[in-house]
Scaffold this active site. Structure first.
Site, mmCIF file in Angstrom:
data_model
loop_
_atom_site.group_PDB
_atom_site.id
_atom_site.type_symbol
_atom_site.label_atom_id
_atom_site.label_comp_id
_atom_site.label_asym_id
_atom_site.label_seq_id
_atom_site.Cartn_x
_atom_site.Cartn_y
_atom_site.Cartn_z
ATOM 1 N N HIS A 142 -10.424 -2.194 -5.726
ATOM 2 C CA HIS A 142 -10.508 -1.478 -4.457
ATOM 3 C C HIS A 142 -9.104 -1.086 -4.052
ATOM 4 O O HIS A 142 -8.157 -1.861 -4.229
ATOM 5 C CB HIS A 142 -11.152 -2.369 -3.388
ATOM 6 C CG HIS A 142 -11.606 -1.626 -2.171
ATOM 7 N ND1 HIS A 142 -10.741 -1.228 -1.177
ATOM 8 C CD2 HIS A 142 -12.848 -1.211 -1.799
ATOM 9 C CE1 HIS A 142 -11.421 -0.609 -0.233
ATOM 10 N NE2 HIS A 142 -12.691 -0.577 -0.576
ATOM 11 N N ASP B 116 -19.382 -1.669 -3.689
ATOM 12 C CA ASP B 116 -20.096 -0.488 -4.180
ATOM 13 C C ASP B 116 -20.865 -0.785 -5.462
ATOM 14 O O ASP B 116 -21.927 -0.203 -5.707
ATOM 15 C CB ASP B 116 -19.102 0.661 -4.424
ATOM 16 C CG ASP B 116 -18.412 1.102 -3.150
ATOM 17 O OD1 ASP B 116 -19.108 1.297 -2.152
ATOM 18 O OD2 ASP B 116 -17.177 1.226 -3.154
#
Length: 431
Positions: free
Chosen positions: A308, A366
């Site tokens: 991320h 995600d």
């Protein structure tokens, strides 16, 4: 607040300027450069604003190095485990966890605003059948300002409150209607006897011809997805909402701008990109090939759903999302789904690979949210609308905070101009 004992010195052409340092309640200190242009006639240069604080806020705090995400001081894993989405909405909007009476009142107000104006149905029918649901949502949410004139005056605290409740309440209805329209099924009206997540699932998957019972495990998983995406500090879409708001635009226009920004694959479309990557890999035996490609800097392939840009350690939302993914897959009995088999094996191999360990490329929120939404039956085109639905409360909380900020100014980023300097116009026959 400013720390009288702290300042930074900046020397330009022999002239030294003292810049105050502001100390936050958590996170790195901030050098105050508000007067730098007036004093020294220079701008700062920060593409992407990755080293610039554009506002002060009390809503969400992220420590990417430590994998920390706090909403009003409460860690996200505790909120996802012990709370529920509308309680988190209340927390983000008002700053404290609600009492039993406060949450009951808040839930009633949201529930009583879930229907949209009947004439707004015509907006949906103006879109092509194959329109992306995000395109539909941008248009419909922006059009709300044409229907709800009694909540567009941003100078009126009561109208701001009404607009906030309306947006939180109506966004699931709008998202579900966008989905139903895209698959050619009739719209399903909300029901006041269902909770927020169950209502959304029913509006998406029920049909008038038969009864539909929402499974509580799926409803809980949906509620967690909403909670884990409720706010994420000053990201691209939140900054877009704040920038639009700084001009005095009405709240519906500001949220529509946030939805448009979220649509980008580098932002809200990450879970869709992750699922498409899993389908591209196809079968577990091809995973080593794609892992090697991901390590090759000259190969354009990237492993989506790992790492991320903010979290340099682990995504604190991922652990809770993985738990929900396991529960949903077990409930639906679809562990043998080819895409899910690829996902599980990819997760296992990547977590064992020294390269990924060294780079701290752990599965993020995600990776798991895409798996859950796919298992529930949502097409990838609905992943980002669901994200927008969840993030609406974060956008609204940030919008309300900004409107009340006495330091509010219209956003006006500067530039490093690299174009031509002054030159006279040349008539066409002389060019």
């Amino acid at each position: 607040m400013a720390d009288a004992k702290k300042s930074a010195s900046l020397t330009i052409d022999g002239q030294t300027y003292e810049l105050p340092i502001l100390s936050p309640s958590a996170g790195p200190d901030v050098i105050d450069i508000r007067k730098l242009y007036a004093q020294a006639n220079v701008f700062t240069y920060d593409p992407g604003f990755t080293s610039t604080a554009a506002c002060d806020s009390e809503i969400t705090y992220i420590d990417g190095d430590e994998g920390v995400l706090l909403h009003r001081g409460y860690p996200i894993d505790q909120l996802a485990e012990k709370s529920h989405f509308l309680e988190v909405c209340y927390l983000l909007l008002y700053g404290e966890l609600p009492t039993a009476d406060q949450i009951e009142d808040f839930e009633d107000r949201v529930t009583n605003h879930t229907m949209i104006h009947e004439q707004m149905h015509n907006f949906f029918r103006g879109f092509r059948r194959d329109a992306h649901p995000m395109a539909t949502m941008v248009g419909v949410v922006g059009a709300m300002s044409a229907f709800y004139h009694d909540s567009t005056d941003i100078a009126d605290p009561w109208q701001r409150e009404v607009a906030s409740i309306r947006l939180i309440a109506k966004m699931p209805t709008i998202a579900a209607m966008a989905y139903k329209y895209s698959i050619g099924q009739p719209f399903v009206y909300p029901r006041n006897d269902l909770d927020y997540a169950s209502n959304f699932l029913r509006m998406c998957f029920s049909v008038p011809a038969e009864e539909y019972q929402v499974n509580p495990i799926l409803s809980r998983a949906m509620d967690r997805i909403f909670t884990l995406h409720a706010d994420h500090e000053q990201n691209a879409s939140t900054s877009t909402v704040r920038l639009a708001s700084s001009s005095g635009a009405n709240p519906f226009a500001c949220i529509a701008a946030g939805i448009a920004c979220l649509w980008g694959p580098a932002h809200g479309g990450a879970n869709q990109a992750c699922l498409e990557m899993l389908r591209e890999i196809g079968t577990p035996d091809r995973i080593p090939e794609f892992i090697e490609r991901a390590k090759d800097k000259n190969d354009p392939f990237r492993l989506m759903g790992f790492g991320h840009r903010v979290y340099k350690n682990f995504d604190p939302r991922a652990k809770v999302m993985k738990q929900s993914a396991d529960e949903v897959l077990e409930l639906l009995g679809i562990e043998n789904n080819p895409t899910l088999q690829v996902a599980k094996e990819l997760e296992r191999l990547a977590l064992e690979d020294p390269y990924f360990k060294e780079k701290k490329l752990y599965p993020n929120v995600d990776f798991y949210s895409g798996i859950i939404l796919d298992a529930m039956g949502f097409p990838t085109s609905m992943f980002t609308p669901i994200f927008a639905l969840a993030r609406t409360v974060g956008w609204i909380s940030q919008w309300k905070e900004q409107i009340s900020d006495p330091q509010l100014k219209i956003g006006r980023p500067r530039q490093l101009y690299q174009g031509s300097t002054y030159r006279d116009y040349v008539d066409v026959e002389n060019r």
